[in-house]
Design a protein around this motif. Sequence first.
Motif, mmCIF file in Angstrom:
data_model
loop_
_atom_site.group_PDB
_atom_site.id
_atom_site.type_symbol
_atom_site.label_atom_id
_atom_site.label_comp_id
_atom_site.label_asym_id
_atom_site.label_seq_id
_atom_site.Cartn_x
_atom_site.Cartn_y
_atom_site.Cartn_z
ATOM 1 N N VAL A 19 0.836 -1.205 0.000
ATOM 2 C CA VAL A 19 0.000 0.000 0.000
ATOM 3 C C VAL A 19 0.868 1.252 0.000
ATOM 4 O O VAL A 19 0.599 2.221 -0.721
ATOM 5 C CB VAL A 19 -0.963 -0.007 1.192
ATOM 6 C CG1 VAL A 19 -1.914 1.182 1.117
ATOM 7 C CG2 VAL A 19 -1.744 -1.316 1.253
ATOM 8 N N ARG A 20 1.915 1.256 0.814
ATOM 9 C CA ARG A 20 2.816 2.408 0.835
ATOM 10 C C ARG A 20 3.379 2.682 -0.558
ATOM 11 O O ARG A 20 3.420 3.830 -1.006
ATOM 12 C CB ARG A 20 3.963 2.164 1.820
ATOM 13 C CG ARG A 20 3.535 2.088 3.278
ATOM 14 C CD ARG A 20 4.730 1.939 4.198
ATOM 15 N NE ARG A 20 4.301 1.780 5.573
ATOM 16 C CZ ARG A 20 4.345 0.619 6.246
ATOM 17 N NH1 ARG A 20 4.822 -0.474 5.660
ATOM 18 N NH2 ARG A 20 3.923 0.549 7.502
ATOM 19 N N TYR A 71 -8.352 -1.465 -5.975
ATOM 20 C CA TYR A 71 -9.129 -0.234 -5.814
ATOM 21 C C TYR A 71 -8.256 0.990 -6.074
ATOM 22 O O TYR A 71 -8.642 1.903 -6.826
ATOM 23 C CB TYR A 71 -9.738 -0.164 -4.413
ATOM 24 C CG TYR A 71 -10.423 1.151 -4.149
ATOM 25 C CD1 TYR A 71 -11.679 1.418 -4.688
ATOM 26 C CD2 TYR A 71 -9.791 2.151 -3.394
ATOM 27 C CE1 TYR A 71 -12.300 2.646 -4.465
ATOM 28 C CE2 TYR A 71 -10.408 3.374 -3.172
ATOM 29 C CZ TYR A 71 -11.665 3.608 -3.714
ATOM 30 O OH TYR A 71 -12.269 4.818 -3.506
ATOM 31 N N LEU A 72 -7.085 1.043 -5.452
ATOM 32 C CA LEU A 72 -6.197 2.182 -5.655
ATOM 33 C C LEU A 72 -5.759 2.280 -7.114
ATOM 34 O O LEU A 72 -5.586 3.384 -7.649
ATOM 35 C CB LEU A 72 -4.978 2.084 -4.733
ATOM 36 C CG LEU A 72 -5.240 2.243 -3.238
ATOM 37 C CD1 LEU A 72 -3.950 2.080 -2.451
ATOM 38 C CD2 LEU A 72 -5.875 3.599 -2.933
ATOM 39 N N GLY A 73 -5.573 1.125 -7.739
ATOM 40 C CA GLY A 73 -5.241 1.137 -9.157
ATOM 41 C C GLY A 73 -6.314 1.817 -9.976
ATOM 42 O O GLY A 73 -6.024 2.621 -10.875
ATOM 43 N N MET A 109 -3.813 3.662 -12.364
ATOM 44 C CA MET A 109 -2.815 2.585 -12.439
ATOM 45 C C MET A 109 -3.533 1.235 -12.502
ATOM 46 O O MET A 109 -3.365 0.366 -11.654
ATOM 47 C CB MET A 109 -1.872 2.653 -11.231
ATOM 48 C CG MET A 109 -0.976 3.880 -11.237
ATOM 49 S SD MET A 109 -0.066 4.103 -9.683
ATOM 50 C CE MET A 109 0.841 2.553 -9.570
ATOM 51 N N TYR A 110 -4.331 1.099 -13.542
ATOM 52 C CA TYR A 110 -5.172 -0.085 -13.689
ATOM 53 C C TYR A 110 -5.031 -0.590 -15.124
ATOM 54 O O TYR A 110 -4.948 0.212 -16.065
ATOM 55 C CB TYR A 110 -6.634 0.288 -13.400
ATOM 56 C CG TYR A 110 -7.529 -0.886 -13.088
ATOM 57 C CD1 TYR A 110 -7.505 -1.499 -11.843
ATOM 58 C CD2 TYR A 110 -8.401 -1.384 -14.047
ATOM 59 C CE1 TYR A 110 -8.327 -2.575 -11.545
ATOM 60 C CE2 TYR A 110 -9.236 -2.452 -13.766
ATOM 61 C CZ TYR A 110 -9.192 -3.049 -12.513
ATOM 62 O OH TYR A 110 -10.011 -4.121 -12.232
ATOM 63 N N PRO A 111 -4.994 -1.902 -15.315
ATOM 64 C CA PRO A 111 -4.821 -2.432 -16.676
ATOM 65 C C PRO A 111 -5.952 -2.013 -17.603
ATOM 66 O O PRO A 111 -7.121 -1.966 -17.208
ATOM 67 C CB PRO A 111 -4.815 -3.951 -16.463
ATOM 68 C CG PRO A 111 -4.452 -4.147 -15.024
ATOM 69 C CD PRO A 111 -5.035 -2.979 -14.304
ATOM 70 N N ASP A 112 -5.611 -1.710 -18.838
ATOM 71 C CA ASP A 112 -6.604 -1.335 -19.843
ATOM 72 C C ASP A 112 -7.188 -2.583 -20.505
ATOM 73 O O ASP A 112 -6.452 -3.492 -20.883
ATOM 74 C CB ASP A 112 -5.964 -0.458 -20.927
ATOM 75 C CG ASP A 112 -5.510 0.890 -20.383
ATOM 76 O OD1 ASP A 112 -6.199 1.431 -19.501
ATOM 77 O OD2 ASP A 112 -4.457 1.388 -20.845
ATOM 78 N N GLY A 113 -8.505 -2.626 -20.653
ATOM 79 C CA GLY A 113 -9.167 -3.721 -21.352
ATOM 80 C C GLY A 113 -9.544 -4.869 -20.438
ATOM 81 O O GLY A 113 -8.897 -5.118 -19.418
ATOM 82 N N GLY A 139 0.208 -4.370 -20.591
ATOM 83 C CA GLY A 139 0.074 -3.132 -21.341
ATOM 84 C C GLY A 139 1.347 -2.317 -21.365
ATOM 85 O O GLY A 139 2.446 -2.814 -21.124
ATOM 86 N N SER A 140 1.188 -1.027 -21.619
ATOM 87 C CA SER A 140 2.340 -0.145 -21.829
ATOM 88 C C SER A 140 2.531 0.876 -20.713
ATOM 89 O O SER A 140 3.291 1.822 -20.876
ATOM 90 C CB SER A 140 2.181 0.589 -23.164
ATOM 91 O OG SER A 140 0.975 1.347 -23.177
ATOM 92 N N LYS A 141 1.826 0.712 -19.604
ATOM 93 C CA LYS A 141 1.965 1.655 -18.488
ATOM 94 C C LYS A 141 2.067 0.887 -17.178
ATOM 95 O O LYS A 141 1.682 -0.288 -17.088
ATOM 96 C CB LYS A 141 0.767 2.604 -18.435
ATOM 97 C CG LYS A 141 -0.539 1.897 -18.065
ATOM 98 C CD LYS A 141 -1.714 2.853 -17.953
ATOM 99 C CE LYS A 141 -2.972 2.109 -17.485
ATOM 100 N NZ LYS A 141 -4.133 3.008 -17.376
ATOM 101 N N ILE A 142 2.560 1.570 -16.161
ATOM 102 C CA ILE A 142 2.641 0.941 -14.841
ATOM 103 C C ILE A 142 1.240 0.776 -14.262
ATOM 104 O O ILE A 142 0.369 1.637 -14.432
ATOM 105 C CB ILE A 142 3.520 1.782 -13.891
ATOM 106 C CG1 ILE A 142 3.758 1.020 -12.572
ATOM 107 C CG2 ILE A 142 2.908 3.157 -13.638
ATOM 108 C CD1 ILE A 142 4.801 1.682 -11.678
ATOM 109 N N THR A 143 1.019 -0.366 -13.616
ATOM 110 C CA THR A 143 -0.246 -0.634 -12.944
ATOM 111 C C THR A 143 0.027 -1.161 -11.540
ATOM 112 O O THR A 143 1.172 -1.431 -11.168
ATOM 113 C CB THR A 143 -1.101 -1.670 -13.705
ATOM 114 O OG1 THR A 143 -0.463 -2.956 -13.621
ATOM 115 C CG2 THR A 143 -1.287 -1.275 -15.172
#
Length: 230
Positions: A22-23, A80-82, A87-91, A166-170
């Motif tokens: 979480v931190r 939830y925080l994603g 910061m959550y996967p797309d699709g 994907g192409s971003k941090i999650t």
Amino acid sequence: MSADEKWHLYYWPSLPGRGDFVRLMFEEMGVEYVDVGRVEGVQAVLQYYNGTAPGFPVYCPPIIRRGDLVMNGTPAILQYLGKVSGMYPDGDENEAHGWQINAIVTDLMGEGHDAYHPVKRTGTYDSQKEAAAPMIKQFREERLPKYLGYLERVLKLNEKNGFFLGSKITYVDIAVFHALRAAEFQFPEDYKSLPIPTLRAFKERMATRPRIAAFLESPRCIPFCGNSMM
């Protein structure tokens, strides 16, 4: 919930444990948060742990609170925080695979903990060292290589992008990063010798992200305990 309300994390003040998942999320999100256990002491954490605090019932730390939202469960918190941070996967497919990887990381950390606490999960390692010895051996020789080997295979599928999905941090990358930190600290020789070059490179790359690097060098980052991937 006001946009300027701070996040609060309730976790034990003396160890990184599951609290660092979480931190690290909060740090990478770039939001202000209060690490309540470290500011107010363990009693402030215990009021939630004992079920005496207001709000939606929670079971055990780590717990997050912001406004009326109160929730616990490390994988649920990360997801939830994603979502709220982007910061959550797309699709749909990446979303489902994110749940899958997150669950496996949770199992990895749980098994690593339980190998050191085979008699009583809440007891100290020192109180059950003899019983723990064969369990730790089995975890090192059988379970850790299986878990990290799996994560290596998954990461290689998306190696060109540098992230798990994907192409971003999650949140998935944050979860795996902390698990790798714990595994390397607890089992340095195994971590170094296992055939996981993509994972090791990923961990080193994640550690150089500006906000994460700043956290790792700060007093906010608590040293590992050395007994059970915590």
